[in-house]
Design a protein around this motif. Structure first.
Motif, PDB file in Angstrom:
ATOM      1  N   GLY A  78      73.244  41.141  13.642  1.00 27.14           N
ATOM      2  CA  GLY A  78      74.549  40.499  13.749  1.00 27.14           C
ATOM      3  C   GLY A  78      75.654  41.405  13.273  1.00 27.14           C
ATOM      4  N   SER A  79      76.903  40.972  13.495  1.00 22.42           N
ATOM      5  CA  SER A  79      78.068  41.731  13.072  1.00 22.42           C
ATOM      6  C   SER A  79      79.281  40.796  13.082  1.00 22.42           C
ATOM      7  CB  SER A  79      78.296  42.905  14.024  1.00 22.42           C
ATOM      8  OG  SER A  79      79.555  43.473  13.792  1.00 22.42           O
ATOM      9  N   THR A  80      80.076  40.865  12.031  1.00 23.63           N
ATOM     10  CA  THR A  80      81.183  39.917  11.864  1.00 23.63           C
ATOM     11  C   THR A  80      82.107  39.847  13.083  1.00 23.63           C
ATOM     12  OG1 THR A  80      81.166  40.310   9.502  1.00 23.63           O
ATOM     13  CG2 THR A  80      83.186  39.350  10.404  1.00 23.63           C
ATOM     14  N   PHE A  81      82.544  41.037  13.547  1.00 21.19           N
ATOM     15  CA  PHE A  81      83.560  41.057  14.609  1.00 21.19           C
ATOM     16  C   PHE A  81      82.987  40.951  16.023  1.00 21.19           C
ATOM     17  CE2 PHE A  81      86.154  43.224  11.313  1.00 21.19           C
ATOM     18  CZ  PHE A  81      87.302  42.437  11.404  1.00 21.19           C
ATOM     19  N   ALA A  82      81.656  41.116  16.143  1.00 20.20           N
ATOM     20  CA  ALA A  82      81.067  41.317  17.472  1.00 20.20           C
ATOM     21  C   ALA A  82      81.421  40.220  18.460  1.00 20.20           C
ATOM     22  CB  ALA A  82      79.556  41.423  17.326  1.00 20.20           C
ATOM     23  N   GLY A  83      81.897  40.645  19.636  1.00 20.74           N
ATOM     24  CA  GLY A  83      82.176  39.689  20.709  1.00 20.74           C
ATOM     25  C   GLY A  83      83.294  38.720  20.375  1.00 20.74           C
ATOM     26  N   GLY A  84      84.224  39.144  19.529  1.00 26.41           N
ATOM     27  CA  GLY A  84      85.369  38.284  19.184  1.00 26.41           C
ATOM     28  C   GLY A  84      86.202  37.974  20.421  1.00 26.41           C
ATOM     29  N   PRO A  85      87.005  36.911  20.359  1.00 23.68           N
ATOM     30  CA  PRO A  85      87.717  36.481  21.565  1.00 23.68           C
ATOM     31  C   PRO A  85      88.729  37.498  22.094  1.00 23.68           C
ATOM     32  CG  PRO A  85      88.346  35.152  19.636  1.00 23.68           C
ATOM     33  CD  PRO A  85      87.182  35.993  19.228  1.00 23.68           C
ATOM     34  N   THR A  86      89.329  38.294  21.198  1.00 20.03           N
ATOM     35  CA  THR A  86      90.348  39.243  21.673  1.00 20.03           C
ATOM     36  C   THR A  86      89.706  40.364  22.495  1.00 20.03           C
ATOM     37  OG1 THR A  86      91.592  38.787  19.666  1.00 20.03           O
ATOM     38  CG2 THR A  86      92.274  40.695  20.957  1.00 20.03           C
ATOM     39  N   VAL A  87      88.657  40.967  21.935  1.00 18.75           N
ATOM     40  CA  VAL A  87      88.018  42.066  22.673  1.00 18.75           C
ATOM     41  C   VAL A  87      87.294  41.537  23.905  1.00 18.75           C
ATOM     42  CG1 VAL A  87      87.862  43.716  20.782  1.00 18.75           C
ATOM     43  CG2 VAL A  87      86.033  42.028  21.070  1.00 18.75           C
ATOM     44  N   ALA A  88      86.778  40.313  23.817  1.00 18.50           N
ATOM     45  CA  ALA A  88      86.096  39.737  24.986  1.00 18.50           C
ATOM     46  C   ALA A  88      87.100  39.492  26.111  1.00 18.50           C
ATOM     47  CB  ALA A  88      85.387  38.442  24.601  1.00 18.50           C
ATOM     48  N   ALA A  89      88.302  39.025  25.765  1.00 25.37           N
ATOM     49  CA  ALA A  89      89.341  38.804  26.787  1.00 25.37           C
ATOM     50  C   ALA A  89      89.722  40.135  27.431  1.00 25.37           C
ATOM     51  CB  ALA A  89      90.564  38.141  26.162  1.00 25.37           C
ATOM     52  N   ALA A  90      89.819  41.183  26.604  1.00 27.45           N
ATOM     53  CA  ALA A  90      90.146  42.512  27.139  1.00 27.45           C
ATOM     54  C   ALA A  90      89.041  42.984  28.076  1.00 27.45           C
ATOM     55  CB  ALA A  90      90.326  43.508  25.986  1.00 27.45           C
ATOM     56  N   ALA A  91      87.788  42.769  27.683  1.00 29.73           N
ATOM     57  CA  ALA A  91      86.656  43.232  28.499  1.00 29.73           C
ATOM     58  C   ALA A  91      86.588  42.480  29.825  1.00 29.73           C
ATOM     59  CB  ALA A  91      85.351  43.075  27.720  1.00 29.73           C
ATOM     60  N   LEU A  92      86.881  41.185  29.802  1.00 32.75           N
ATOM     61  CA  LEU A  92      86.881  40.429  31.065  1.00 32.75           C
ATOM     62  C   LEU A  92      87.927  41.006  32.020  1.00 32.75           C
ATOM     63  CD1 LEU A  92      86.425  36.832  29.650  1.00 32.75           C
ATOM     64  CD2 LEU A  92      84.954  37.885  31.387  1.00 32.75           C
ATOM     65  N   ALA A  93      89.099  41.348  31.484  1.00 34.24           N
ATOM     66  CA  ALA A  93      90.156  41.929  32.329  1.00 34.24           C
ATOM     67  C   ALA A  93      89.724  43.305  32.839  1.00 34.24           C
ATOM     68  CB  ALA A  93      91.459  42.018  31.543  1.00 34.24           C
ATOM     69  N   ALA A  94      89.101  44.103  31.957  1.00 32.62           N
ATOM     70  CA  ALA A  94      88.656  45.447  32.366  1.00 32.62           C
ATOM     71  C   ALA A  94      87.604  45.345  33.468  1.00 32.62           C
ATOM     72  CB  ALA A  94      88.122  46.220  31.163  1.00 32.62           C
ATOM     73  N   LEU A  95      86.679  44.399  33.322  1.00 33.17           N
ATOM     74  CA  LEU A  95      85.630  44.237  34.347  1.00 33.17           C
ATOM     75  C   LEU A  95      86.231  43.802  35.678  1.00 33.17           C
ATOM     76  CD1 LEU A  95      82.750  42.648  32.290  1.00 33.17           C
ATOM     77  CD2 LEU A  95      82.519  44.651  33.783  1.00 33.17           C
ATOM     78  N   ASP A  96      87.236  42.933  35.631  1.00 35.01           N
ATOM     79  CA  ASP A  96      87.905  42.512  36.872  1.00 35.01           C
ATOM     80  C   ASP A  96      88.452  43.716  37.628  1.00 35.01           C
ATOM     81  OD1 ASP A  96      87.499  39.824  36.718  1.00 35.01           O
ATOM     82  OD2 ASP A  96      89.439  39.356  35.813  1.00 35.01           O
ATOM     83  N   ILE A  97      88.973  44.680  36.866  1.00 37.41           N
ATOM     84  CA  ILE A  97      89.587  45.855  37.503  1.00 37.41           C
ATOM     85  C   ILE A  97      88.515  46.824  38.012  1.00 37.41           C
ATOM     86  CG2 ILE A  97      91.071  47.878  37.080  1.00 37.41           C
ATOM     87  CD1 ILE A  97      92.297  45.970  34.752  1.00 37.41           C
ATOM     88  N   ILE A  98      87.504  47.061  37.175  1.00 36.41           N
ATOM     89  CA  ILE A  98      86.516  48.112  37.492  1.00 36.41           C
ATOM     90  C   ILE A  98      85.458  47.651  38.491  1.00 36.41           C
ATOM     91  CG2 ILE A  98      84.684  49.554  36.486  1.00 36.41           C
ATOM     92  CD1 ILE A  98      87.316  50.477  35.447  1.00 36.41           C
ATOM     93  N   ASP A  99      85.028  46.404  38.371  1.00 31.47           N
ATOM     94  CA  ASP A  99      83.911  45.954  39.214  1.00 31.47           C
ATOM     95  C   ASP A  99      84.451  45.536  40.587  1.00 31.47           C
ATOM     96  OD1 ASP A  99      81.403  45.335  40.004  1.00 31.47           O
ATOM     97  OD2 ASP A  99      81.180  43.539  38.767  1.00 31.47           O
ATOM     98  N   ASP A 100      84.982  46.532  41.277  1.00 32.09           N
ATOM     99  CA  ASP A 100      85.669  46.303  42.548  1.00 32.09           C
ATOM    100  C   ASP A 100      85.156  47.380  43.509  1.00 32.09           C
ATOM    101  OD1 ASP A 100      87.438  46.595  44.663  1.00 32.09           O
ATOM    102  OD2 ASP A 100      89.224  46.768  43.431  1.00 32.09           O
ATOM    103  N   PRO A 101      84.481  46.965  44.594  1.00 28.39           N
ATOM    104  CA  PRO A 101      83.862  47.944  45.491  1.00 28.39           C
ATOM    105  C   PRO A 101      84.820  49.024  45.969  1.00 28.39           C
ATOM    106  CG  PRO A 101      83.301  45.696  46.151  1.00 28.39           C
ATOM    107  CD  PRO A 101      84.272  45.583  45.020  1.00 28.39           C
ATOM    108  N   GLN A 102      86.087  48.632  46.214  1.00 25.66           N
ATOM    109  CA  GLN A 102      87.056  49.619  46.710  1.00 25.66           C
ATOM    110  C   GLN A 102      87.332  50.694  45.652  1.00 25.66           C
ATOM    111  OE1 GLN A 102      90.271  47.162  48.104  1.00 25.66           O
ATOM    112  NE2 GLN A 102      90.791  48.731  49.619  1.00 25.66           N
TER     113      GLN A 102
END
Ligand code: PLP
Length: 385
Positions: free
Chosen positions: A272-296
């Motif tokens: 475990g880890s105190t900060f792991a998967g916190g809502p702020t970094v998770a929100a950032a990662a969801l946005a990053a995945l939206d941009i990167i996981d794009d076939p084009q």
């Protein structure tokens, strides 16, 4: 504050573990950075493979702003929607198992090592020469580089490194092997692409002996090679993979992604880890995945990588070019650290040297042809001048 003032503070107050270039950056946008004097730079390093979406991508910034204004952190004793949505999203990206969150690449590998040891108690962790998996004791024990390991001995027992060759690797995997940990592309030691033959041999030997095959995609994942994960272009599927760096679009988050076979090895309290998967970094990662996981975008990464590689091959002093997509390196017949320094200070092109004669290229994945051509022109001015 001036650069001289910052350097004075560093001399007096900062534990020396980095060598910094004499440049103070104050702003970034897309593939560009600006220093304190207002000079613009072209960034072909991306904060070491972190800014795959470019600096301050508006969708990442908006997601983070929205989240920090609402809820920053609560710990893993409670649920937050961004963390659960991110786990669901990541588990659907290929391996189909479950996700463990952490804060960095080193921690993701540490989690992978612990998971593999729990699955096969006392089992050995096998990695290959020239690997880089991180700096904590477990990850460092799998990073068989004399200079990094020697000052910190004794390391963790039960680790072994072999040559990155199919026969040596297959011979090292036995019924006592817990896991084989490999970077499909070894980034820190000069962009060494492990052959598909080696990965297939590792897969076959792990299957034969019931060991876990774990890919460290901390640097080569998140779209860098032109597919979301590097393994997707190799024909070999690991039992788990680790990711970090670009996952958070610029914020620190790491993750261990398992296949179904390793999904239920950890039980509450194991890790475990105190900060792991916190809502702020998770929100950032969801946005990053939206941009990167794009076939084009991923197709463009492959095309732009080919353009950059072809251009590099034409430059003076370049002996060889290697890599995949937009993780590339070239070997020079002159000093790479000198070239990198001159590129930064004279041409405002940000690069990095992974060795005495090797220059690495890790541009943001949102660049276009103009940026590739500019980088080649600027590097050409250094190499030709
Ligand atoms: N694994 C690989 C392949 C890396 O390239 C790195 C960092 O360069 C790490 C692990 C360590 O990641 P971090 O610096 O986020 O701990």
């Amino acid at each position: 504050m001036s650069l001289a003032a910052l350097q004075e503070i560093e001399r007096n107050c900062v534990v020396l573990s980095y060598t910094r270039f004499p440049v103070e950056f104050v702003r970034g946008e897309g593939p560009h950075l600006w220093d304190v004097e207002g000079r613009e730079y072209l960034d072909f390093l991306s904060g070491v493979a972190v800014m795959n979406v470019g600096h301050c991508h508006p969708r990442v910034v908006a997601a983070v702003r929205e989240q920090v204004g609402r809820l920053m952190h609560v710990s893993n004793l409670f649920y937050t929607e961004p963390a659960m949505r991110l786990a669901e999203r990541l588990s659907r990206t290929g391996l189909g198992g479950k996700v463990y969150f952490c804060n960095s690449g080193t921690e993701a590998n540490e989690a992978a090592i612990k998971l593999a040891r729990k699955a096969r108690p006392g089992g050995e962790i096998v990695s290959v020469h020239r690997a880089f998996h991180g700096r904590t004791y477990g990850a460092l024990s799998a990073t068989h580089q004399e200079a990094k390991q020697a000052p910190f001995a004794p390391l963790v027992p039960g680790f072994r490194a072999v040559a990155p060759e199919p026969e040596s690797l297959a011979a090292a995997i036995t019924a006592d092997t817990a896991a084989v940990l490999l970077e499909p592309i070894q980034g820190e030691t000069g962009v060494n692409v492990l052959s598909d033959e080696l990965l297939r041999a590792a897969r076959a030997a792990c299957d034969e002996h019931g060991a876990a095959l774990i890919f460290d995609e901390v640097q080569c994942g998140m779209g860098r090679t032109g597919s979301l994960w590097a393994y997707q272009q190799t024909g070999v599927t690991p039992d788990a993979l680790t990711t970090a760096k670009a996952l958070g679009g610029g914020l620190p988050i790491g993750a261990l992604l398992t296949g179904p076979g390793l999904a239920d090895v950890f039980a509450p309290g194991d890790h475990g880890s105190t900060f792991a998967g916190g809502p702020t970094v998770a929100a950032a990662a969801l946005a990053a995945l939206d941009i990167i996981d794009d076939p084009q975008l991923l197709t463009r990464v492959r095309d732009l990588g080919a353009r950059l590689a072809a251009g590099l091959e034409e430059l003076p002093h370049v002996l060889t070019v290697r890599g995949r997509g937009l993780v590339l390196a070239c070997d020079l017949d002159i000093s790479a650290p000198d070239v990198v320094r001159r590129a930064l200070l004279e041409q405002r092109l940000v690069l990095n040297a992974t060795g005495p004669t090797t220059v690495r290229f890790l541009p943001p994945l949102i660049i276009d042809e103009r940026h590739v051509d500019q980088a080649l022109e600027r590097l050409g001015a250094v190499l030709g001048g």
